[in-house]
Design a protein around this motif. Structure first.
Motif, mmCIF file in Angstrom:
data_model
loop_
_atom_site.group_PDB
_atom_site.id
_atom_site.type_symbol
_atom_site.label_atom_id
_atom_site.label_comp_id
_atom_site.label_asym_id
_atom_site.label_seq_id
_atom_site.Cartn_x
_atom_site.Cartn_y
_atom_site.Cartn_z
ATOM 1 N N TYR A 50 74.448 -43.038 -15.635
ATOM 2 C CA TYR A 50 75.814 -42.634 -15.935
ATOM 3 C C TYR A 50 76.728 -43.847 -15.778
ATOM 4 C CZ TYR A 50 76.259 -42.407 -10.848
ATOM 5 O OH TYR A 50 76.246 -42.713 -9.519
ATOM 6 N N TYR A 52 80.692 -45.149 -14.757
ATOM 7 C CA TYR A 52 81.969 -44.808 -14.124
ATOM 8 C C TYR A 52 82.868 -46.031 -14.139
ATOM 9 C CZ TYR A 52 80.073 -47.069 -9.939
ATOM 10 O OH TYR A 52 79.527 -47.962 -9.059
ATOM 11 N N THR A 98 87.769 -39.605 -20.007
ATOM 12 C CA THR A 98 87.106 -38.916 -18.895
ATOM 13 C C THR A 98 88.072 -38.091 -18.052
ATOM 14 O OG1 THR A 98 87.300 -40.897 -17.530
ATOM 15 C CG2 THR A 98 85.222 -40.556 -18.685
ATOM 16 N N HIS A 103 84.414 -33.976 -19.791
ATOM 17 C CA HIS A 103 84.003 -35.219 -20.443
ATOM 18 C C HIS A 103 83.360 -36.169 -19.438
ATOM 19 C CE1 HIS A 103 86.474 -33.791 -23.723
ATOM 20 N NE2 HIS A 103 85.958 -34.738 -24.477
ATOM 21 N N THR A 104 82.400 -36.935 -19.913
ATOM 22 C CA THR A 104 81.721 -37.930 -19.094
ATOM 23 C C THR A 104 81.286 -39.084 -19.987
ATOM 24 O OG1 THR A 104 79.962 -38.271 -17.472
ATOM 25 C CG2 THR A 104 79.441 -36.871 -19.340
ATOM 26 N N ILE A 105 80.776 -40.125 -19.378
ATOM 27 C CA ILE A 105 80.280 -41.279 -20.130
ATOM 28 C C ILE A 105 78.788 -41.390 -19.858
ATOM 29 C CG2 ILE A 105 80.570 -43.725 -20.606
ATOM 30 C CD1 ILE A 105 83.267 -43.513 -19.064
ATOM 31 N N LEU A 123 81.267 -41.460 -24.998
ATOM 32 C CA LEU A 123 82.162 -40.511 -24.363
ATOM 33 C C LEU A 123 81.703 -39.149 -24.842
ATOM 34 C CD1 LEU A 123 84.657 -40.144 -22.615
ATOM 35 C CD2 LEU A 123 86.030 -40.293 -24.679
#
Length: 153
Positions: A50, A52, A98, A103-105, A123
């Motif tokens: 992941y 961040y 995000t 939503h996340t990456i 994304l």
């Protein structure tokens, strides 16, 4: 203009099943020498990874690049966090994306372009179980239609 050579090292096939991909980015990686050698051998796992953003920098965490077998005391830690090389406006775009709920990456694939290690990140918005079923149903219908067309020929 030189032709780009693309060598895919690892891909996250489950990401497209588990997420709706909204936007993709290509980022460079800050790697140690033994990491590059291990990647050139074609061994890496990015399925659990992941991305961040911390203090205006993008970080990739929890991807597995195994230790280089012929490395010595200079070998790297297999699951260390790695800095991503992105433009400032791309980091801002990811940061704003995000902040929206759900939503996340996620990393999609790790590859070499003209000798440089790159990672494609996205994304993404998480899918619900019924969305996953719908996607599988659409894929199966497309396969059935293709088979029927090929049988007809």
């Amino acid at each position: 203009m030189a032709k780009e050579s693309l060598k895919v090292v690892a891909s996250n096939r489950s990401a497209r099943h588990d997420y709706f991909i909204d936007d993709t980015f290509e980022a460079g990686l800050v790697l140690m020498g033994t990491e590059v050698k291990a990647l050139r051998m074609g061994r890496a796992t990015i399925g659990d990874g992941y991305v961040y953003i911390e203090h205006g920098e993008a970080w990739l965490d929890n991807i597995y690049i195994p230790e280089y077998t012929q490395g010595t005391w200079t070998n790297h830690s297999p699951r260390r966090k790695r800095k991503l090389l992105l433009h400032h406006h791309e980091i801002e775009q990811l940061l704003h994306g995000t902040r929206e709920k759900g939503h996340t990456i996620v990393p999609l694939r790790l590859y070499f372009v003209d000798g440089r290690a790159k990672i494609e990140i996205a994304l993404a918005r998480g899918k619900k179980l019924y969305d996953k079923r719908q996607t599988l149903r659409e894929r199966q219908d497309a396969r059935d239609a293709e088979r029927a067309m090929n049988a007809r020929r």
